[in-house]
Design an enzyme around this catalytic site. Structure first.
Site, PDB file in Angstrom:
ATOM      1  N   CYS A 135       1.316  -1.289  -0.158  1.00 55.27           N
ATOM      2  CA  CYS A 135      -0.520   0.005   0.211  1.00 55.27           C
ATOM      3  C   CYS A 135       1.145   1.096  -0.242  1.00 55.27           C
ATOM      4  O   CYS A 135      -0.040   1.955  -0.573  1.00 55.27           O
ATOM      5  CB  CYS A 135      -0.975   0.147   1.133  1.00 55.27           C
TER       6      CYS A 135
ATOM      7  N   HIS B  42      -3.907   7.172   0.744  1.00 52.42           N
ATOM      8  CA  HIS B  42      -4.294   5.187   0.258  1.00 52.42           C
ATOM      9  C   HIS B  42      -5.612   4.768   0.622  1.00 52.42           C
ATOM     10  O   HIS B  42      -5.922   5.487   1.612  1.00 52.42           O
ATOM     11  CB  HIS B  42      -2.868   4.185   0.931  1.00 52.42           C
TER      12      HIS B  42
ATOM     13  N   ASN C 186     -10.094  -1.041  -2.406  1.00 53.70           N
ATOM     14  CA  ASN C 186      -8.985  -0.495  -2.114  1.00 53.70           C
ATOM     15  C   ASN C 186      -7.656  -1.307  -3.285  1.00 53.70           C
ATOM     16  O   ASN C 186      -7.530  -2.511  -3.548  1.00 53.70           O
ATOM     17  CB  ASN C 186      -8.584  -1.620  -0.939  1.00 53.70           C
TER      18      ASN C 186
HETATM   19  N1  ACO Z   1     -19.529  -9.508   4.571  1.00 53.56           N
HETATM   20  C1  ACO Z   1     -20.921  -9.882   6.517  1.00 53.56           C
HETATM   21  N2  ACO Z   1     -20.149 -10.003   6.953  1.00 53.56           N
HETATM   22  C2  ACO Z   1     -18.637 -10.450   7.484  1.00 53.56           C
HETATM   23  C3  ACO Z   1     -17.556  -9.789   6.167  1.00 53.56           C
HETATM   24  C4  ACO Z   1     -18.308  -9.472   5.015  1.00 53.56           C
HETATM   25  N3  ACO Z   1     -17.389  -9.714   3.365  1.00 53.56           N
HETATM   26  N4  ACO Z   1     -16.970  -9.564   6.544  1.00 53.56           N
HETATM   27  C5  ACO Z   1     -16.295 -10.275   7.767  1.00 53.56           C
HETATM   28  N5  ACO Z   1     -17.525 -10.802   8.124  1.00 53.56           N
HETATM   29  C6  ACO Z   1     -18.032 -10.828   9.743  1.00 53.56           C
HETATM   30  C7  ACO Z   1     -17.351 -11.900   9.972  1.00 53.56           C
HETATM   31  O1  ACO Z   1     -17.480 -13.237  10.086  1.00 53.56           O
HETATM   32  C8  ACO Z   1     -17.617 -11.701  11.634  1.00 53.56           C
HETATM   33  O2  ACO Z   1     -18.677 -12.324  12.240  1.00 53.56           O
HETATM   34  P1  ACO Z   1     -18.546 -12.769  13.143  1.00 53.56           P
HETATM   35  O3  ACO Z   1     -18.600 -11.396  14.391  1.00 53.56           O
HETATM   36  O4  ACO Z   1     -20.457 -13.052  13.520  1.00 53.56           O
HETATM   37  O5  ACO Z   1     -18.379 -14.253  13.324  1.00 53.56           O
HETATM   38  C9  ACO Z   1     -17.557  -9.712  11.754  1.00 53.56           C
HETATM   39  O6  ACO Z   1     -18.278  -9.285  10.296  1.00 53.56           O
HETATM   40  C10 ACO Z   1     -16.957  -8.658  12.496  1.00 53.56           C
HETATM   41  O7  ACO Z   1     -15.517  -9.648  11.166  1.00 53.56           O
HETATM   42  P2  ACO Z   1     -14.039  -8.849  10.924  1.00 53.56           P
HETATM   43  O8  ACO Z   1     -13.277  -9.147  10.227  1.00 53.56           O
HETATM   44  O9  ACO Z   1     -13.557  -8.451  12.923  1.00 53.56           O
HETATM   45  O10 ACO Z   1     -14.957  -7.532  10.808  1.00 53.56           O
HETATM   46  P3  ACO Z   1     -14.305  -5.926  11.115  1.00 53.56           P
HETATM   47  O11 ACO Z   1     -15.506  -5.288  12.091  1.00 53.56           O
HETATM   48  O12 ACO Z   1     -13.393  -5.649  11.692  1.00 53.56           O
HETATM   49  O13 ACO Z   1     -14.892  -4.976   9.944  1.00 53.56           O
HETATM   50  C11 ACO Z   1     -12.742  -4.643   8.312  1.00 53.56           C
HETATM   51  C12 ACO Z   1     -13.734  -5.828   9.235  1.00 53.56           C
HETATM   52  C13 ACO Z   1     -13.900  -3.474   7.774  1.00 53.56           C
HETATM   53  C14 ACO Z   1     -11.822  -5.575   7.586  1.00 53.56           C
HETATM   54  C15 ACO Z   1     -12.119  -4.638   9.607  1.00 53.56           C
HETATM   55  O14 ACO Z   1     -11.888  -5.234  10.299  1.00 53.56           O
HETATM   56  C16 ACO Z   1     -11.292  -2.599   9.165  1.00 53.56           C
HETATM   57  O15 ACO Z   1     -12.178  -2.089   9.179  1.00 53.56           O
HETATM   58  N6  ACO Z   1      -9.897  -3.015   9.252  1.00 53.56           N
HETATM   59  C17 ACO Z   1      -9.206  -2.233   9.496  1.00 53.56           C
HETATM   60  C18 ACO Z   1      -8.297  -2.841   7.656  1.00 53.56           C
HETATM   61  C19 ACO Z   1      -8.899  -3.183   6.961  1.00 53.56           C
HETATM   62  O16 ACO Z   1      -9.634  -2.088   6.383  1.00 53.56           O
HETATM   63  N7  ACO Z   1      -8.088  -3.233   5.715  1.00 53.56           N
HETATM   64  C20 ACO Z   1      -8.215  -2.743   4.413  1.00 53.56           C
HETATM   65  C21 ACO Z   1      -6.725  -2.763   3.953  1.00 53.56           C
HETATM   66  S1  ACO Z   1      -5.750  -3.146   4.364  1.00 53.56           S
HETATM   67  C22 ACO Z   1      -4.940  -1.327   3.482  1.00 53.56           C
HETATM   68  O17 ACO Z   1      -4.950  -1.393   2.310  1.00 53.56           O
HETATM   69  C23 ACO Z   1      -3.707  -0.987   4.962  1.00 53.56           C
END
Ligand code: ACO
Length: 330
Positions: A113, A257, A287
């Site tokens: 990234c 980014h 992304n």
């Molecule tokens: N659709 C529906 N449900 C989903 C999905 C999806 N695509 N993906 C995960 N879930 C579910 C999981 O199964 C989990 O369910 P559970 O609690 O019943 O097991 C729930 O959502 C929470 O899962 P998490 O992975 O903890 O989801 P979170 O709320 O953390 O959101 C996300 C995921 C958006 C990626 C979050 O972790 C985040 O914002 N992270 C920041 C990192 C990021 O966005 N990186 C982007 C790429 S890296 C970069 O460019 C720097």
């Protein structure tokens, strides 16, 4: 020492649009969940075998044209990609052949990234020392073919898209310039956002077992990435300001980014700046990792969010972890 500047910018994304509703048909997800967690509404996926160099070429030709130079004016080609078409040689070698520039030196950098800003910093040094006058830098990713587009891979599959953004970094004869670049990394977090296989410390490097275990797909500790991103983005943006003794009031636009809209919004809050001052186009492309900053710069310029003579800040955080920033007078 000479000054360097961005003299031209180009963009290319696949025509094929994949909406969140299209993803709903492939995996257990929803448009609502994806928008709420990431801000993404659609992304572009290639529809036929397309190497990173193939996807990069139109963006590069666009940048060369906008810089009003010829292919033959290019002294160095730098490609920032996480998705090279082969183990070796790098994508830049294949791109050089497509551009018809035998003999021109080529360089691949794999900083995920943060790759575009790392590449901008490398180009800046070659221009400032006078070794080169025009450098082609492209951030390009063909991510779609490497995603696990099933429910098992939904936590990352909904995030990423394909695209390419290119710039020409040239010797500056006017007020436009790259003021400073700032590069960082912390390998203690290398496995928080990575792809495990192929593993090149053994033979064979990839096995049916690794594939069956899904070790060829991106793995992300989302919470850990989020926690570090919302600290490092503001930190490296402030560093760019302090290094040039200017304030956010002197900045026309911050172009981060495009990791996740929640991260972008958290960064604006922590910097105590209005969301309008932080550019976002993640809803259109998802992304696109190494391509996201040049794609965002291209769109922001097209939308007149900044103009010639304005100061802009580029900032990135991502896999490695790596993070970086650049202060530019456009
Ligand atoms: N659709 C529906 N449900 C989903 C999905 C999806 N695509 N993906 C995960 N879930 C579910 C999981 O199964 C989990 O369910 P559970 O609690 O019943 O097991 C729930 O959502 C929470 O899962 P998490 O992975 O903890 O989801 P979170 O709320 O953390 O959101 C996300 C995921 C958006 C990626 C979050 O972790 C985040 O914002 N992270 C920041 C990192 C990021 O966005 N990186 C982007 C790429 S890296 C970069 O460019 C720097």
């Amino acid at each position: 020492m000479f000054k360097s500047k961005i003299s031209g910018i180009g963009k290319h994304v696949p025509e094929n649009v994949i909406t969140n509703f299209d993803l709903e048909k492939m995996m257990d997800t929803s448009n609502e969940w994806i928008i709420e967690r990431t801000g993404i509404r659609e992304r572009r996926f290639v529809t036929q075998p397309t190497g990173a160099a193939d996807l990069a070429l139109p963006a590069c030709l666009n940048a060369i044209q906008n810089a009003e130079i010829q292919n033959t004016d290019i002294d160095l080609i730098i490609v920032a990609t996480t998705t090279p078409e082969h183990s070796f040689p790098g994508t830049s070698s294949f791109l050089q052949a497509l551009l018809g520039l035998p003999g021109v030196p080529t360089l691949d950098i794999r900083v995920q990234c943060s790759g575009f800003i790392y590449g901008l910093s490398i180009a800046d040094q070659f221009i400032k020392t006078g070794q080169y006058r025009n450098i082609l830098l492209v951030g390009v990713e063909v991510q779609s073919v490497g995603l696990n587009l099933t429910t098992e891979g939904r936590d990352t599959a909904v995030l990423f898209g394909d695209g390419a953004g290119a710039v020409i970094v040239s010797r500056s004869e006017d007020e436009s310039q790259i003021y400073s670049t700032h590069l960082f990394g912390d390998g203690r977090f290398a496995k928080e956002l990575w792809i495990d296989a192929p593993i090149c410390d053994r033979s064979p490097r990839i096995t049916q077992e690794m594939i069956a275990e899904g070790r060829i797909y991106p793995k992300m500790n989302g919470r850990q990435v989020f926690k570090h991103a919302i600290t490092r983005f503001p930190e490296v943006i402030k560093l760019a300001l302090d290094a040039n003794s200017i304030s956010m009031n002197d900045i026309a636009l911050v172009i981060p980014h495009q990791a996740n809209q929640r991260i972008t919004e958290a960064v604006a809050q922590r910097l105590e700046i209005s969301p309008e001052k932080v550019y976002s186009n993640i809803h259109r492309y998802g992304n696109t990792t190494g391509a996201s900053i040049p794609l965002a710069m291209y769109d922001a310029l097209s939308e007149k969010r900044f103009k010639k003579g304005d100061r802009i800040i580029l900032a990135a955080f991502g896999s490695g972890f790596t993070w970086a920033s650049a202060l530019i007078k456009w």
